[in-house]
Scaffold this active site. Structure first.
Site, PDB file in Angstrom:
ATOM      1  N   CYS A   1       0.829  -1.204   0.000  1.00 48.27           N
ATOM      2  CA  CYS A   1       0.000   0.000   0.000  1.00 48.27           C
ATOM      3  C   CYS A   1       0.863   1.254   0.000  1.00 48.27           C
ATOM      4  O   CYS A   1       2.090   1.210   0.115  1.00 48.27           O
ATOM      5  CB  CYS A   1      -0.920  -0.004   1.213  1.00 48.27           C
TER       6      CYS A   1
ATOM      7  N   ALA B   1       3.012   1.619   3.023  1.00 45.12           N
ATOM      8  CA  ALA B   1       4.191   0.755   2.984  1.00 45.12           C
ATOM      9  C   ALA B   1       5.319   1.401   2.201  1.00 45.12           C
ATOM     10  O   ALA B   1       6.492   1.315   2.580  1.00 45.12           O
ATOM     11  CB  ALA B   1       3.832  -0.598   2.372  1.00 45.12           C
TER      12      ALA B   1
ATOM     13  N   ARG C   1      12.230  -5.376   6.170  1.00 46.83           N
ATOM     14  CA  ARG C   1      13.070  -5.361   4.975  1.00 46.83           C
ATOM     15  C   ARG C   1      14.556  -5.573   5.281  1.00 46.83           C
ATOM     16  O   ARG C   1      15.393  -5.455   4.413  1.00 46.83           O
ATOM     17  CB  ARG C   1      12.881  -4.054   4.203  1.00 46.83           C
TER      18      ARG C   1
ATOM     19  N   HIS D   1       6.102   6.367  -2.173  1.00 46.50           N
ATOM     20  CA  HIS D   1       7.436   6.865  -2.496  1.00 46.50           C
ATOM     21  C   HIS D   1       7.384   8.349  -2.847  1.00 46.50           C
ATOM     22  O   HIS D   1       8.186   9.154  -2.362  1.00 46.50           O
ATOM     23  CB  HIS D   1       8.018   6.108  -3.698  1.00 46.50           C
TER      24      HIS D   1
END
Length: 509
Positions: A28, A31, A62, A160
């Site tokens: 999403c 995220a 991650r 982003h």
């Protein structure tokens, strides 16, 4: 899906919403903002405003590594959340957010606090930006928020973009130190998964290249504040970070180039391109010496491993630039990539930046703020020298601000597919019968039950680093372990022999 032909201009459908009900590999918007771009930054305290599950999702998933100096704060191991409950959804959560920020400041004394909005926050209308302004005044540190509700965009990509915007507005350019080195660079879109950034930093240091700031592997918000003093921006993951690179060039005149440190040959090419940019004989000599030494080591391992894995078949469906960059490593081993795609790419990631003017702006894209950036009025910050350097190098054929995309590099008749779902994954496995599959955790165990090893390229499982020359050696050996074995052929999926589980439901009148 597209049957690739590098000699033709082909248009792929990308950055569109997933069909409801399909099991997608995507994440999403939250995220992409909290988990990807800001996750590896160690000295900013990151509070997730929302239910506790959202915060847990972004906590160390991650394998971002960091190396803080002695006495330097590192908040990556912590998970901060307002832990919104039903009453906060009904009556609002701004008071609870302020209390959480005060408590966090008292306990940890951070230099900055970031607030990340999750889906409920957007639905009830909590104003995290107003709270950030108020608490910045009260606490005396930099506080800012991200409207990165999970539903805001098509995928992680929206997060982003939102992260890039807020870092540019609230962090970048807030500190102006003196020069730190002769050759100053920023590394954008490298997130130090499994220690990838450490390998790049090691070679930079040996060559005499000063890494000012990283966005955002092994990073600090303190260094991001003076990233605008760099002489060059280098973009690894084009999708996640090209926004900041472009905005920095408009405002400060700092040019950017696309680099790739995944694969020994690609790393060598990128190092040489950096040296060519600076045009310094001493730097060029150091880079040439490093490349010659490291290539000799990696080539010896590559030749030994290639003899055992050459001709194998790989499929790749990964986020960011990894579905593209890791094809270089497979090519070095003689492994054929028959199919590849991204989770959250845009057309330019597949076809190259030449298609950007043709991409239509849709309703989802309009959910993301588009910053209007202008040239700085501060004559000391505007880099006229770099503008002139770029113009001179372009005349020699040196390329800036360009990315050719994944499709031009892939072989003819290979399959390119955006936002693959689980059903398609299974059918393509049956068709291609790959020897290795590269994807993420959501696909890992399904694929392995087909008797096919899966290499996670989102967090590397327990492996890495895979960048530069030592990283390439690690990857060669990893592929040898995964492919030069018969163990996977002994795996037999349980659904082949066990009866299907059938449920029944009784409705009483």
């Amino acid at each position: 899906m597209i049957i690739n032909d590098p000699e033709k201009d082909q248009e792929i459908q990308a950055n569109v919403r997933t069909v409801p009900g399909i099991i997608t590999q995507r994440g999403c918007t939250y995220a992409g903002c909290r988990g990807v771009v800001l996750g590896p930054t160690r000295d900013i305290l990151q509070i997730v405003h929302g239910p506790i599950g959202c915060s847990f999702y972004a906590w160390l998933t991650r394998r971002n590594q960091s190396a803080p100096a002695e006495g330097e704060g590192n908040f990556i191991p912590y998970s901060f959340s307002t832990d919104m409950q039903d009453e906060n959804i009904v009556f609002g959560g701004e008071v609870k957010l302020k209390e959480a920020m005060r408590e966090a400041f008292e306990m940890f004394s951070p230099k900055a606090i970031a607030i990340f909005s999750t889906c409920p926050v957007g639905l009830i209308g909590d104003d995290v930006h107003a709270v950030a302004r108020e608490m910045k005044e009260e606490l005396g540190i930099n506080c800012f928020g991200f409207s990165c509700e999970g539903y805001r965009g098509v995928s992680q990509s929206a997060g982003h973009h939102i992260a890039n915007n807020q870092i540019f507005k609230h962090v970048l350019g807030t500190d102006n130190p003196t020069r730190k080195g002769k050759f100053q660079v920023n590394l954008l879109g490298e997130y130090n998964i499994g220690g990838d950034a450490f390998e790049i930093e090691r070679l930079f240091e040996e060559a005499g290249i000063t890494l000012i700031s990283s966005f955002s592997g092994n990073s600090t918000v303190e260094s991001m504040a003076y990233a605008h003093i760099a002489d060059l921006n280098m973009v690894m993951c084009h999708r996640s970070i090209n926004y900041i690179a472009e905005m920095m060039e408009v405002k400060y005149g700092i040019p950017w180039i696309k680099v790739n440190f995944v694969g020994a040959k690609s790393a060598a090419k990128s190092l040489k391109k950096i040296a060519e940019y600076f045009g310094d004989a001493e730097l060029t000599a150091k880079v040439d010496a490093i490349v010659e030494r490291e290539m000799a080591k990696s080539e010896a391992v590559r030749e030994a491993v290639k003899a055992k894995v050459e001709g194998k078949v790989a499929m790749m469906f990964v986020g960011g630039s990894r579905a593209h960059h890791y094809q270089d490593l497979f090519e070095e081993l003689g492994i054929h990539v028959v199919s590849a795609g991204y989770e959250f790419a845009h057309r330019d990631d597949y076809e190259g930046r030449k298609v950007i003017p043709d991409i239509k702006i849709d309703a989802d894209t309009r959910n993301i703020e588009e910053l209007e950036v202008e040239k700085t009025e501060d004559a000391e910050l505007w880099r006229e020298d770099l503008v002139a350097k770029k113009a001179a190098l372009e005349e020699t054929g040196y390329t800036f601000a360009d990315y050719e995309g994944m499709m031009p590099q892939m072989k003819k008749n290979s399959l390119v597919i955006d936002d693959i779902n689980h059903w398609e994954t299974e059918k393509l496995i049956e068709f291609y019968k790959p020897d290795v599959f590269c994807a993420g955790i959501k696909e890992k165990y399904v694929v392995q039950k087909f008797g096919i090893p899966l290499k996670q390229l989102h967090n590397y499982d327990a492996g890495g680093p895979y960048t530069c020359f030592e990283g390439a050696i690690n990857f060669y050996y990893e592929m040898q372990r995964m492919l030069d074995t018969k163990i996977w052929k002994l795996v037999d999926a349980p659904w082949k022999s066990e009866p299907e589980i059938v449920g029944s439901m009784t409705i009483e009148a």
